[in-house]
Write an enzyme that holds these catalytic residues in place. Structure first.
Site: not given
Ligand code: UDP
Length: 355
Positions: A203
């Site tokens: 994303h």
């Molecule tokens: N996550 C979730 N459901 C999903 C995809 C990710 O609960 O379908 C959780 C994942 O386990 C992690 C967090 O969301 O704890 C990561 O979020 P994201 O990838 O949106 O953000 P980033 O870490 O890249 O800032």
């Protein structure tokens, strides 16, 4: 002590799931949701499933460019902090909500604590990198997940107020993973068997907003030999639809809606490997002992790469396939703490209040 905590997107709900409980045992917390993520699947599902307290304040400020969104949040949070007059403000990670909360607090001279401080990708094309650097330079208390994060701060001249507390997402992963690992439901719903599929998330703006890179991402995923399970972030779904690529991807991958944390963890812990551009997921794959292939050319979670569990391939399909064929390293040291980071965050907040 009264603390205003600012959250706004999915990983910040996960972090609040670790911290808000112990914080509320010791202090008064006012949880503010900026509305940066407004889909239920990316926000309120964590209130029901992970026990995040229902935010006391909902600002509903999602949408718009990074600049517009940050400006709107800054104005609203300035008013809110004047009204609430807290003893400290707590922010997590690297989003527009983080920076807006940090700047509003600093302008009002309210002590500011930053959880997940010191992370650097050294890629200023990422909005998240700007948010991290600026927030760290505004914070009074910098709660870092690892020694290398403390070193990053030292290189920028930030030495006081830095505490290595570990990563609060480890706390949540350790709590949820054992039950999630035993739950076959999410695998059955996706029609896959343990160890026989690749779990994918994507994303980041750098991957999905540019149509040429989005096409490269789709082609990479369609070139893989194993079944691909992809819970689609709403932003990615919209970009795929706009580019006319959604049907093509759906023909070669198992597309799911964004999942709640336990269901996602169940799929993650039992995947053959993970491909992701998420920061949090790189780390969670490491914790689960699952190979990670990162769809970026840089990472803040450098230790996962150095230890051989994570490979940066950007959107190079051949490199991704080569990384997936690598054997797993023999060792997996404890990199980001022992699952008790939230307790250390609360203790540090208490000391901040006593300063
Ligand atoms: N996550 C979730 N459901 C999903 C995809 C990710 O609960 O379908 C959780 C994942 O386990 C992690 C967090 O969301 O704890 C990561 O979020 P994201 O990838 O949106 O953000 P980033 O870490 O890249 O800032």
């Amino acid at each position: 002590m009264k603390i205003v905590t600012v959250i706004g997107n999915r990983p910040q709900f996960v972090k609040a799931a670790a911290v808000s409980g112990p914080l509320r045992d010791a202090h008064e917390e006012v949880l503010v949701h900026t509305g940066q993520h407004y889909d239920d699947e990316l926000s309120t599902i964590f209130v029901t499933e992970l026990g995040v307290p229902r935010p006391e304040v909902q600002l509903g400020l999602g949408g718009g460019t990074n600049t517009e969104q940050t400006a709107r949040m800054l104005a609203a949070l300035g008013d809110l902090l004047r009204e609430q007059a807290p003893d400290a403000v707590l922010v997590y990670g690297d989003t527009n909500s983080t920076l807006a909360g940090a700047l509003a607090a600093a302008q009002l001279r309210i002590p500011l604590a930053h959880v997940e401080a010191g992370m650097r990708s050294y890629d200023r094309a990422m909005a998240e990198e700007l948010n991290r650097v600026l927030t760290d330079h505004l914070a009074d208390l910098l709660l870092v997940p690892s020694e290398s994060a403390a070193q990053n701060l030292a290189l920028e001249g930030i030495r006081s107020g830095v505490e290595v507390v570990g990563d609060v997402m480890v706390d949540v992963a350790q709590l949820v993973a054992p039950r999630a690992r035993a739950d076959d439901g999410p695998l059955q719903a996706a029609g896959v068997r343990a160890g026989e599929y690749l779990l994918v998330t994507a994303h980041r703006a750098g991957n999905v907003d540019d149509p040429a890179r989005l096409l490269a991402l789709v082609e990479l995923l369609l070139s893989l030999d194993e079944p691909v399970v992809l819970p689609l972030h709403p932003r990615t779904r919209t970009r795929l639809q706009d580019a006319g690529l959604l049907d093509r991807l759906a023909a070669g991958a198992i597309l799911l809606p964004p999942l709640g944390y336990p269901a996602f963890t169940s799929l993650l812990t039992r995947a053959r490997a993970v491909l992701t551009d998420s920061g949090g997921v790189q780390k969670e794959a490491y914790l689960a002992g699952v190979r990670c292939v990162t769809l970026r050319d840089s990472t803040e979670w450098v230790e996962t790469v150095q230890s051989g569990w994570n490979t940066l391939v950007d959107l190079d399909a051949a490199a991704a396939r080569a990384a997936l064929a690598e054997p797993l390293p023999g060792e997996r040291p404890e990199l980001y703490g022992d699952g008790r980071a939230a307790q250390r965050v609360v203790a540090a907040m208490t000391r901040l209040g006593a300063r």
